[in-house]
Design an enzyme around this catalytic site. Sequence first.
Site, PDB file in Angstrom:
ATOM      1  N   ASP A 177       0.701  -1.266  -0.158  1.00 17.67           N
ATOM      2  CA  ASP A 177      -0.401  -0.586   0.079  1.00 17.67           C
ATOM      3  C   ASP A 177       0.871   1.645   0.032  1.00 17.67           C
ATOM      4  O   ASP A 177       1.916   1.297   1.013  1.00 17.67           O
ATOM      5  CB  ASP A 177      -0.879  -0.303   1.290  1.00 17.67           C
ATOM      6  CG  ASP A 177      -2.083   0.910   1.519  1.00 17.67           C
ATOM      7  OD1 ASP A 177      -2.657   1.369  -0.218  1.00 17.67           O
ATOM      8  OD2 ASP A 177      -2.298   1.532   2.101  1.00 17.67           O
ATOM      9  N   HIS A 205      -4.068  13.708   0.443  1.00 18.14           N
ATOM     10  CA  HIS A 205      -4.514  12.708   1.645  1.00 18.14           C
ATOM     11  C   HIS A 205      -3.100  13.254   2.586  1.00 18.14           C
ATOM     12  O   HIS A 205      -3.300  13.201   3.640  1.00 18.14           O
ATOM     13  CB  HIS A 205      -4.228  11.418   1.055  1.00 18.14           C
ATOM     14  CG  HIS A 205      -4.360  10.115   2.601  1.00 18.14           C
ATOM     15  ND1 HIS A 205      -5.621  10.921   3.276  1.00 18.14           N
ATOM     16  CD2 HIS A 205      -3.368   9.668   2.377  1.00 18.14           C
ATOM     17  CE1 HIS A 205      -4.551   9.119   3.659  1.00 18.14           C
ATOM     18  NE2 HIS A 205      -3.550   9.018   3.688  1.00 18.14           N
ATOM     19  N   GLU A 238      -9.868   4.180   2.974  1.00 14.49           N
ATOM     20  CA  GLU A 238      -9.666   4.943   2.362  1.00 14.49           C
ATOM     21  C   GLU A 238     -10.032   4.107   0.576  1.00 14.49           C
ATOM     22  O   GLU A 238      -9.463   3.249   0.164  1.00 14.49           O
ATOM     23  CB  GLU A 238      -8.288   3.652   2.525  1.00 14.49           C
ATOM     24  CG  GLU A 238      -7.544   4.627   3.906  1.00 14.49           C
ATOM     25  CD  GLU A 238      -5.990   4.231   4.782  1.00 14.49           C
ATOM     26  OE1 GLU A 238      -5.494   4.103   3.435  1.00 14.49           O
ATOM     27  OE2 GLU A 238      -5.253   5.314   4.697  1.00 14.49           O
ATOM     28  N   GLU A 290      -8.939   4.256  -2.696  1.00 16.25           N
ATOM     29  CA  GLU A 290      -7.551   3.678  -3.471  1.00 16.25           C
ATOM     30  C   GLU A 290      -8.088   3.402  -4.821  1.00 16.25           C
ATOM     31  O   GLU A 290      -9.303   2.480  -4.732  1.00 16.25           O
ATOM     32  CB  GLU A 290      -6.626   3.115  -2.914  1.00 16.25           C
ATOM     33  CG  GLU A 290      -6.892   3.256  -1.372  1.00 16.25           C
ATOM     34  CD  GLU A 290      -4.591   3.127  -0.640  1.00 16.25           C
ATOM     35  OE1 GLU A 290      -4.584   2.328  -1.207  1.00 16.25           O
ATOM     36  OE2 GLU A 290      -4.904   3.057   0.497  1.00 16.25           O
ATOM     37  N   ASP A 315      -8.168   0.064   1.925  1.00 21.11           N
ATOM     38  CA  ASP A 315      -8.064  -0.171   2.645  1.00 21.11           C
ATOM     39  C   ASP A 315      -8.362  -0.213   4.061  1.00 21.11           C
ATOM     40  O   ASP A 315      -8.127   1.375   4.642  1.00 21.11           O
ATOM     41  CB  ASP A 315      -6.428  -0.037   2.225  1.00 21.11           C
ATOM     42  CG  ASP A 315      -5.378  -0.385   3.305  1.00 21.11           C
ATOM     43  OD1 ASP A 315      -5.437  -1.453   3.458  1.00 21.11           O
ATOM     44  OD2 ASP A 315      -4.607   0.621   3.808  1.00 21.11           O
ATOM     45  N   ARG A 317      -8.041   3.531  13.108  1.00 19.10           N
ATOM     46  CA  ARG A 317      -7.511   4.942  13.415  1.00 19.10           C
ATOM     47  C   ARG A 317      -6.643   4.891  14.331  1.00 19.10           C
ATOM     48  O   ARG A 317      -5.549   5.104  14.647  1.00 19.10           O
ATOM     49  CB  ARG A 317      -8.111   6.086  12.899  1.00 19.10           C
ATOM     50  CG  ARG A 317      -7.853   6.184  11.088  1.00 19.10           C
ATOM     51  CD  ARG A 317      -7.293   6.142  10.578  1.00 19.10           C
ATOM     52  NE  ARG A 317      -7.548   6.435   8.756  1.00 19.10           N
ATOM     53  CZ  ARG A 317      -6.895   6.132   7.815  1.00 19.10           C
ATOM     54  NH1 ARG A 317      -5.931   5.947   8.054  1.00 19.10           N
ATOM     55  NH2 ARG A 317      -7.980   6.376   6.567  1.00 19.10           N
ATOM     56  N   GLN A 360      -3.446   2.352  14.857  1.00 21.34           N
ATOM     57  CA  GLN A 360      -2.545   2.384  14.083  1.00 21.34           C
ATOM     58  C   GLN A 360      -1.861   3.644  15.055  1.00 21.34           C
ATOM     59  O   GLN A 360      -0.479   3.315  14.804  1.00 21.34           O
ATOM     60  CB  GLN A 360      -3.021   3.645  12.841  1.00 21.34           C
ATOM     61  CG  GLN A 360      -1.922   3.658  11.854  1.00 21.34           C
ATOM     62  CD  GLN A 360      -2.889   4.303  10.441  1.00 21.34           C
ATOM     63  OE1 GLN A 360      -4.172   4.450  10.345  1.00 21.34           O
ATOM     64  NE2 GLN A 360      -1.723   4.311   9.600  1.00 21.34           N
ATOM     65  N   LYS A 420      -4.221  -1.910   9.524  1.00 24.81           N
ATOM     66  CA  LYS A 420      -4.603  -2.588   8.390  1.00 24.81           C
ATOM     67  C   LYS A 420      -4.864  -3.707   7.894  1.00 24.81           C
ATOM     68  O   LYS A 420      -4.741  -4.492   6.453  1.00 24.81           O
ATOM     69  CB  LYS A 420      -3.053  -2.209   7.449  1.00 24.81           C
ATOM     70  CG  LYS A 420      -3.014  -0.178   7.891  1.00 24.81           C
ATOM     71  CD  LYS A 420      -3.929   0.700   6.990  1.00 24.81           C
ATOM     72  CE  LYS A 420      -3.881   2.343   7.055  1.00 24.81           C
ATOM     73  NZ  LYS A 420      -3.860   2.873   6.392  1.00 24.81           N
ATOM     74  N   THR A 466      -9.260  -5.639   3.199  1.00 27.53           N
ATOM     75  CA  THR A 466      -8.550  -4.732   2.282  1.00 27.53           C
ATOM     76  C   THR A 466      -9.726  -5.310   1.507  1.00 27.53           C
ATOM     77  O   THR A 466      -9.754  -6.614   0.636  1.00 27.53           O
ATOM     78  CB  THR A 466      -7.039  -4.504   1.636  1.00 27.53           C
ATOM     79  OG1 THR A 466      -6.416  -4.502   2.925  1.00 27.53           O
ATOM     80  CG2 THR A 466      -7.325  -3.879   0.239  1.00 27.53           C
ATOM     81  N   GLU A 523      -9.741  12.140   7.310  1.00 30.73           N
ATOM     82  CA  GLU A 523     -10.435  13.847   6.744  1.00 30.73           C
ATOM     83  C   GLU A 523     -11.506  14.443   6.117  1.00 30.73           C
ATOM     84  O   GLU A 523     -11.740  15.074   6.814  1.00 30.73           O
ATOM     85  CB  GLU A 523      -9.428  13.550   4.821  1.00 30.73           C
ATOM     86  CG  GLU A 523      -7.952  13.130   4.852  1.00 30.73           C
ATOM     87  CD  GLU A 523      -7.564  12.800   3.267  1.00 30.73           C
ATOM     88  OE1 GLU A 523      -7.882  11.236   3.177  1.00 30.73           O
ATOM     89  OE2 GLU A 523      -7.335  13.437   2.429  1.00 30.73           O
TER      90      GLU A 523
END
Lengths: 418, 418
Positions: free
Chosen positions: A125, A132, A198, A200, A230, A234, A237, A250, A254, A360
């Site tokens: 990834d 971002h 996420e 992507e 993904d 948070r 993480q 993570k 996915t 975000e």
Amino acid sequence: MPLTKSWVTSANAADHPFPLNNLPYGVFSTAGTDPRCGVAIGDMILDLQAAEATGVIDLGGAPMFEMPFWNEVMEEGPAVWSALRNRLVALLQEDAPEQTVVEPCLVHMTDAELHMPVMVSEYTDFYAGRHHATNVGTMFRGAENALPPNWLHIPIGYNGRASSVVVSGTDVRRPWGQLKGPNDDAPRWAPCARFDIELEIGALVGVPSDGPITVQEADDNIFGYVLLNDWSARDIQAWEYQPLGPFQAKATATTISPWIVTKAALEPFRCDTPAREVDLLDHLKDCGPMLYDIDLSVTLCPEGGEEATIARTNYREMYYSAAQQLAHHTTSGCPMNAGDLLGSGTISGPNRDERGSLLELSWGGKEPLTLPSGETRSFIEDGDRLTLKGAARGDGYTIGFGDCTGTVIAALDDPYAR
Amino acid sequence: MPLTKSWVTSANAADHPFPLNNLPYGVFSTAGTDPRCGVAIGDMILDLQAAEATGVIDLGGAPMFEMPFWNEVMEEGPAVWSALRNRLVALLQEDAPEQTVVEPCLVHMTDAELHMPVMVSEYTDFYAGRHHATNVGTMFRGAENALPPNWLHIPIGYNGRASSVVVSGTDVRRPWGQLKGPNDDAPRWAPCARFDIELEIGALVGVPSDGPITVQEADDNIFGYVLLNDWSARDIQAWEYQPLGPFQAKATATTISPWIVTKAALEPFRCDTPAREVDLLDHLKDCGPMLYDIDLSVTLCPEGGEEATIARTNYREMYYSAAQQLAHHTTSGCPMNAGDLLGSGTISGPNRDERGSLLELSWGGKEPLTLPSGETRSFIEDGDRLTLKGAARGDGYTIGFGDCTGTVIAALDDPYAR
């Protein structure tokens, strides 16, 4: 390039995701049958195992569709990829003489279950979307130190976990993890409270390599693209990621979209990466337009509620192309294999409603989103269905990816309380 | 447990690495034959494909040794692992009635080439040796901030690259990479100048799992152990690793020893992890002795020169066991598969000559090592052969791993100058 018409007439509508110009590759099964390779055309799937058995598809003698994955075809390389695509166009285009032989090999999409189209060899990834990285960096380190010093020089990436990649439609169970807030004295074991998406695009490596390859070679080795979510915990993480990067945050899942959209289908939509503020080293320089103009969006649908679009952006917002990422991936001599999956990194645009993660969109939970029902969201709630959508828009046709969707289900009771 | 004697008399010497008490599993070929599974006994390898064909080994009907990898046996689980080991002991012990049937299935080690014993599914590397983490942290952040805040609470790990794992004896080419020293204005593309080893033990997952598992279950799921050298490009790492961890610095190669030493062989050598300064959360707590007393050493042999031991330590120096690492790896729900390889992290002891990397041995290059020839080393020079050795010492016998060795060869001319 205009729409190429098919005798599968549902494929000829300008807004249908699977016209003859697309021909994305997947793996499907119907009630009581084993998974096998197919290609989407309009509302139908052409069963390639069946088509190969009739003899209308013959890629050089040996059967190519015995495995329920695309890896073998991917490994064959561009000449076979072209031969297959050209043959499929010939078989499915308007007035094709083989229509009567091919038609019995079609299956209605509504009768099919979709499976992983590829056996993912390894999953990497990246963190290669500038908006971002700037947003996340601003939240964590302040606006002046938003981009790490290396960011404009290399596509930052980390290895993820191939075993956790699942196909669209698979439920995602909220994980537990070790959490420690900034004001906590000690970490605790608890369900993730800041579960996120996420947005992507995933690039799939076809041709293997065993040593450093150029950006052009990297582009040549890529077989196709999928949408990729993904899922990210948070809070897990934040506690685990220093000094060696994200790990369990993570590894829950996915999700990828079920259809591999080939490079050939996306060819008319190539576009450049943004202007470079700092020159890249020669081996990472662009050597042509290697991004694609693909409209992307994210929807959130609460359990029993109404689906709402929470973000819209475009793949051309990336700072690094997948080809640059793959080239960088090989610089140390790292061998790459058919089925390697490279996530682009979260794709956000410059505006607030163009952000590809809830982190975000809600600015770390400080500015919750309001949904049409009046409910708010900082992060994902149990029962929420999150869906990524993608489409490149051509002259009278659309190249769609098929939804990349997953519903988040409640965490287990403490998995260790037994 | 004393030595169990074998009719393969070379196996009965007290310092031989492969007595009947060991029976490590590998994959070998002889001139003109295909790779196949074998077990080391003294100076010989028992060809398991041949032995199975004679009928003296029968693990329930279906042939178990058709593939040139141990993954299938590993996936079968503890009952089959025990049955195979018990049968091998019965066949190879002194006065075994089957000696005349088995003897023709033996191959001299000197006639055999060793291959990867396992198809590595995914590779994870940890950072779980306290002396190593303290040394590295002291060099980079000062003694007071040496251990990251999370270090005493979770075994820090990151995903590595399975495609780069190679078997002992494979040459390792010095990589190129993007480098930027602290005083450089801009990064440059150059061969790695700080190429290093990491002395580790690798744990191989046998039984798959699909959700959080306990430390005891994790220990039960581990099939065996190998020596592991995680070759590391320290200068590439320094520039790339923030914020998402090491990537290309660790993707050139990881070398493993050719023989999988089973958990059963190591059983007499179990020992405890060190006393905990901070209590672990319940799900990571020790539930018995899950480290092993294994003497480890590293030698360096310059091209055409003399082999010198540059470090000696022991696997019991680890802070976290492989079982704790594997349990942590599953906390988020991450599926684990047969063939997953978990590197322990660099194993260093408390003293200077017990450090498992050149980074630590030369203290970042500030205190170069002096070799017997008078040459000095801060990091690896082209032509150097680096070898990891490991042995558990029992009552009149030794459990050896077989060397884990690799010679570093010169970097390519600029791989992009073509």
